[in-house]
Write an enzyme that holds these catalytic residues in place. Structure first.
Site, PDB file in Angstrom:
ATOM      1  N   ASP A  78       6.304   8.166   9.463  1.00 54.41           N
ATOM      2  CA  ASP A  78       5.290   9.211   9.289  1.00 54.41           C
ATOM      3  C   ASP A  78       5.381  10.338  10.294  1.00 54.41           C
ATOM      4  OD1 ASP A  78       4.482   7.874  11.545  1.00 54.41           O
ATOM      5  OD2 ASP A  78       2.360   7.848  11.029  1.00 54.41           O
TER       6      ASP A  78
ATOM      7  N   ASP B 191      10.714  10.873  12.661  1.00 54.89           N
ATOM      8  CA  ASP B 191      11.282  10.079  11.568  1.00 54.89           C
ATOM      9  C   ASP B 191      12.028  10.943  10.545  1.00 54.89           C
ATOM     10  OD1 ASP B 191      10.201   7.709  12.581  1.00 54.89           O
ATOM     11  OD2 ASP B 191       8.295   8.037  11.553  1.00 54.89           O
TER      12      ASP B 191
ATOM     13  N   ASP C 128       8.825   2.077  10.669  1.00 56.39           N
ATOM     14  CA  ASP C 128       8.369   2.453  11.991  1.00 56.39           C
ATOM     15  C   ASP C 128       7.089   1.657  12.264  1.00 56.39           C
ATOM     16  OD1 ASP C 128       8.438   4.073  14.342  1.00 56.39           O
ATOM     17  OD2 ASP C 128       6.771   5.218  13.520  1.00 56.39           O
TER      18      ASP C 128
END
Length: 686
Positions: free
Chosen positions: A574, A578, A375
Site C-alpha cells: 500500500d 511498494d 507487506d
C-alpha cells in the site's frame, strides 16, 4: 506500425498530455457508435415486427442508406484494423486483426457488390419479392465498433503507466530554501539545487533532495519510503531522503544527491522500467486466430476453385457466394467478444465485491500466480499503532502508571506516543500537566508530572539511567516476540512497569491467509521491520517465508529473484515504497487505503484494504479465465463447423448449400452464446 501502444522510454517523458492513440481511437469509436446504432435500427427493426421504416423508405433506398451509414464506420473508424491486418499478412504474424480485416472486408465488399450489381448472383440468393440480395453492412459495422470499444478499454488501462509515474513525481518538493555563504536564505526551484548546497528544512516541509543533517534535530516521517508509520529521529550526521516530511523541528542539511540521482527519482525509474519490461501475454484469441486464419483462407480459395470448375451454372456466381459465405461465417465477432465480454462482466462483478481490476492481463496473470508477497504494515496489519497492555510493577496501579506515561507523552507527535495517549483516553484516564519535557533521540522521553520525575523509553534509556531491569527484560522480550513495541516507565528513578504498543493484525487477516494457502499460494512477508518482530508476526499467522529489514529496492529485487526461479509472483502492498515491486510483480495488488501511486502501479486494487479481497480476486481470476476458455471454445466450434458447410461440403451428399445469410446467422449465434455465457459471471460466487 505494429499496432501496439508504446510505453515511455524514460520516466521524465511522462507528461500530462493525453495518449494520442487513445484520443484517436475514442473519436473513431464514438463516430462508429453514432452511425452503427441507426444502421442497426434500420436493419433489425423488421425482425421485431417494425416494418414501417423500410416500407416508407423503400427497399432500394434502405439498402443504399445502409451503405452510406456503414461506409464511414468501416473505412474510417475501422481503418487502423485494416492497417494492422495488412501488416499481419505482410509479416506473416497472423492475429485477431488478420481475421477482423478479412471478415469485415468480405462482408463489406460482398454487400457493395450486392447492391451495385445484384444480377451476378444466382436467383436462389435473391429475395423472391424484391429481387434484392441480402447485405451485411450491419455485421461489418458492429464488428468494427465492438473491437474499437475493446481497444479503447485497453488503451485506458495502459494510461495508468504515465499516471503512476506522475503521481511519484508529484511527491517531490517543488522548491528548496538554500542557505547562501553569507547566511541569507533564498527559495529556489528544486532543479536549481546543486550537490553540496546547504538547505533549510522547516517544520512540516518536505525534504527537497537526498542529503545529510548538518544542524538541528527533528523527527521525519519516512513512511512514503519505508512503509513504516513511526517517524525517525534525525540529528547531525543522519541521512535524509527527498520527499519525506519533516516533523516539528528545524533542520539544516547538505545536499548529497539531486535530480535523477535521488532515491525518489530512482523509484520512479524502477516503476517505469518494470512496466516497460512486461511482455504482452499472447491472447488465446490471437493464438486461435493464428491457426484459424490460414485455414479459412485456404478453404475459401479451394471452395471458389471447386465451385468454378464443378459448380452448376452460373458457376462463377456460386463460387463467389460460397467463398464469401466461408469468410463471413469465419468472421471473428465471437472471437473478438470472447475476452472483452468476460472481462467487462468480471470487472463489474469484482467491483461489487470490492476488487477493482486494472486490465484483462492482470486477471490472466493472477490465475497462474503461485507466490504471494505481502507487506506487513497496512496489509497484514492496520497500520496504526495501538496501546495493547500496561504492566505495572508491584506497588503500582495500572491506571496511575498509564496516567503518568500518557501525561508525559501528550506533547509528542510520535505515533507510539499518540497510541499511548489515545489508549489512555479510551480508558478515561485523567491527564496531568507535564513539565521539563525532554526527548532523548532513539531512547525515549523524560519530564516531570505532578512533581514526580517520570521517564518512558527503551532498554537503552534504562541503562543510561543506571537502573536494573531485572526480570522485566525477559517479560519485555516475550512481548517483542509477539510483535509488540515495549517501553519501560520510570517513576522517581524506579521502574514502575511496562507499556506495550503494537500495530494490530487486521481481524480478517488469519482466515484470509488460510484460504489463500488453500487456493495454492505460497505466502512471503516482506517488511522493513527487524527479524525478531517479523518472525513473531509470521509464526502467529502461519506465513511460509519472511524477508525482514527490507529496503524499497529490495522488494523488487526479491521478486525478480523469485521470477528467475520460475515462480509467478503477486505482490500486495500500500505504500509508495511498494510501487516498484507492484510494477515488477507478475500481478500487483494495491490496498485501496494506500498511496495513489501504489494503486496506479497495481493490476488489482482492494477497496476495503484487507486480504479477503485477494481471496476474491484469486477466485474471480480462476472463474473468469475458465469462462473465457469456454467462450473461445464456443466461438471456435461454431465457426470451425460452419466453414466447411459454407464451402459446400454437404452439397454433393444432401444438396445443402448455405448462403451468406445463414453464415451471418451462425456468426450471430456464436456471438450470442459468448454473450450469454459471459453474463453468467454476474452470479459467480467469489
Amino acid at each position: 506500425m505494429c499496432g501496439m501502444g508504446l510505453e515511455l522510454e524514460s520516466a521524465a517523458m511522462a507528461g500530462d498530455e493525453p495518449n494520442p492513440e487513445l484520443v484517436d481511437f475514442s473519436r473513431r469509436f464514438w463516430v462508429g457508435a453514432a452511425l452503427t446504432i441507426p444502421l442497426l435500427i434500420l436493419t433489425m427493426s423488421p425482425f421485431i415486427g417494425i416494418t414501417q421504416i423500410r416500407e416508407f423508405l423503400g427497399e432500394t433506398t434502405s439498402l443504399w442508406l445502409e451503405a452510406v451509414l456503414a461506409t464511414p464506420v468501416i473505412l474510417w473508424s475501422g481503418w487502423p484494423f485494416f492497417v494492422r491486418g495488412w501488416n499481419s499478412f505482410r509479416t506473416m504474424n497472423l492475429n485477431m486483426f488478420s481475421l477482423i480485416g478479412m471478415g469485415v472486408s468480405a462482408a463489406y465488399i460482398f454487400s457493395m457488390i450486392a447492391i451495385i450489381a445484384p444480377g451476378i448472383f444466382p436467383p436462389g440468393f435473391r429475395d423472391p419479392e424484391t429481387g434484392h440480395v441480402g447485405v451485411y453492412f450491419e455485421a461489418a459495422a458492429v464488428i468494427v465498433t465492438l473491437v474499437l470499444l475493446g481497444q479503447v478499454m485497453e488503451l485506458r488501462a495502459r494510461e495508468g503507466t504515465g499516471k503512476a509515474i506522475r503521481a511519484l513525481l508529484d511527491l517531490a518538493a517543488k522548491t528548496a530554501r538554500v542557505i547562501r555563504p553569507d547566511g541569507s536564505e533564498e527559495e529556489v526551484p528544486l532543479e536549481d539545487v546543486q550537490v553540496g548546497d546547504r538547505l533549510r528544512v522547516r517544520p512540516g516541509d518536505k525534504v527537497p533532495v537526498d542529503g545529510v543533517v548538518v544542524d538541528g534535530r527533528s523527527s521525519v516521517d519516512e513512511s512514503m519510503i519505508s512503509g513504516e508509520p513511526v517517524p525517525v529521529e534525525k540529528t547531525e550526521g543522519n541521512k535524509l531522503t527527498g520527499a519525506t516530511i519533516n516533523g516539528t523541528g528545524s533542520l539544516v542539511m547538505e545536499a548529497t544527491r539531486v535530480g535523477s540521482d535521488t532515491m525518489l527519482a530512482q523509484i520512479v525509474e524502477m516503476v517505469a522500467a518494470a512496466q516497460r519490461s512486461r511482455a504482452p501475454i499472447q491472447k488465446w484469441a490471437d493464438m486461435v486466430a493464428g491457426k484459424f486464419v490460414p485455414a479459412v483462407i485456404g478453404v475459401a480459395i479451394v471452395s471458389f476453385i471447386a465451385w468454378s470448375i464443378w459448380g452448376p451454372a452460373p458457376a462463377l456466381s456460386y463460387a463467389l457466394v460460397s467463398a464469401v459465405a466461408v469468410l463471413i461465417i469465419a468472421c471473428p465477432c465471437a472471437l473478438g467478444l470472447a475476452t472483452p465480454m468476460s472481462i467487462m462482466t468480471a470487472t463489474g462483478r469484482g467491483a461489487q465485491a470490492g476488487v477493482l481490476i486494472k486490465n484483462a492481463e492482470a486477471l490472466e496473470r493472477f490465475e497462474k500466480v503461485d507466490t504471494l508477497i505481502v507487506d506487513k504494515t497496512g496489509t497484514l496489519t492496520v497500520g496504526k499503532p495501538k496501546l495493547v497492555a500496561v504492566l505495572p510493577e508491584a506497588g503500582h496501579d495500572e491506571a496511575e502508571v498509564l496516567r503518568l506515561a500518557a501525561s508525559l507523552e501528550r506533547g509528542s507527535e510520535h505515533p507510539l506516543a499518540e497510541a499511548i495517549v489515545r489508549g489512555a483516553e479510551e480508558r478515561n484516564v485523567a491527564f496531568a500537566d507535564a513539565e521539563d519535557f525532554e526527548a532523548i533521540t532513539g531512547k525515549g522521553v523524560k519530564g516531570t508530572v505532578g512533581g514526580k520525575a517520570v521517564a518512558l523509553g527503551n532498554l537503552a534509556l534504562i541503562t543510561d539511567m543506571g537502573l536494573q531491569s531485572g526480570d522485566l527484560t525477559a517479560k519485555a522480550n516475550a512481548r517483542r516476540d509477539e510483535g509488540e513495541t515495549v517501553m519501560f516507565i520510570v517513576l522517581d528513578d524506579r521502574i514502575a512497569g511496562l507499556v506495550s504498543v503494537a500495530d494490530p493484525v487486521k481481524e480478517t487477516t488469519p482466515a484470509a491467509l488460510k484460504t489463500l494457502h488453500e487456493l495454492g499460494l505460497n505466502i512471503i512477508m516482506a517488511t522493513g521491520d527487524n527479524e525478531r518482530t517479523a518472525q513473531a508476526v509470521a509464526a502467529r499467522l502461519g506465513i511460509d517465508e519472511i524477508r525482514a529489514d527490507v529496503l524499497p529496492a529490495d522488494k523488487a529485487r526479491i521478486i525478480r529473484e523469485l521470477q528467475q526461479q520460475g515462480r509467478k509472483v503477486a505482490m500486495a502492498g500500500d505504500g509508495v515504497n511498494d510501487a516498484p515491486a507492484l510494477a515488477q510483480a507478475d500481478v500487483g495488488i494495491a490496498m485501496g487505503t494506500g498511496a495513489d501511486v501504489a494503486i496506479e502501479s497495481a493490476g488489482f486494487t482492494l477497496v476495503k484494504g484487507d486480504l479477503d479481497g485477494i481471496v476474491r480476486a484469486r477466485r474471480l481470476a480462476h472463474t473468469t479465465m475458465h469462462n473465457i476458455r469456454q467462450n473461445l471454445f464456443f466461438a471456435l466450434i461454431y465457426n470451425a463447423s460452419g466453414v466447411p458447410i459454407a464451402a459446400g461440403i454437404l452439397y454433393p451428399f444432401l444438396g445443402i448449400l448455405i448462403g451468406p445469410i445463414f453464415a451471418a446467422f451462425a456468426m450471430s449465434a456464436s456471438s450470442l452464446s459468448v454473450v450469454l455465457n459471459s453474463l453468467r459471471l454476474r452470479r459467480a460466487r467469489i
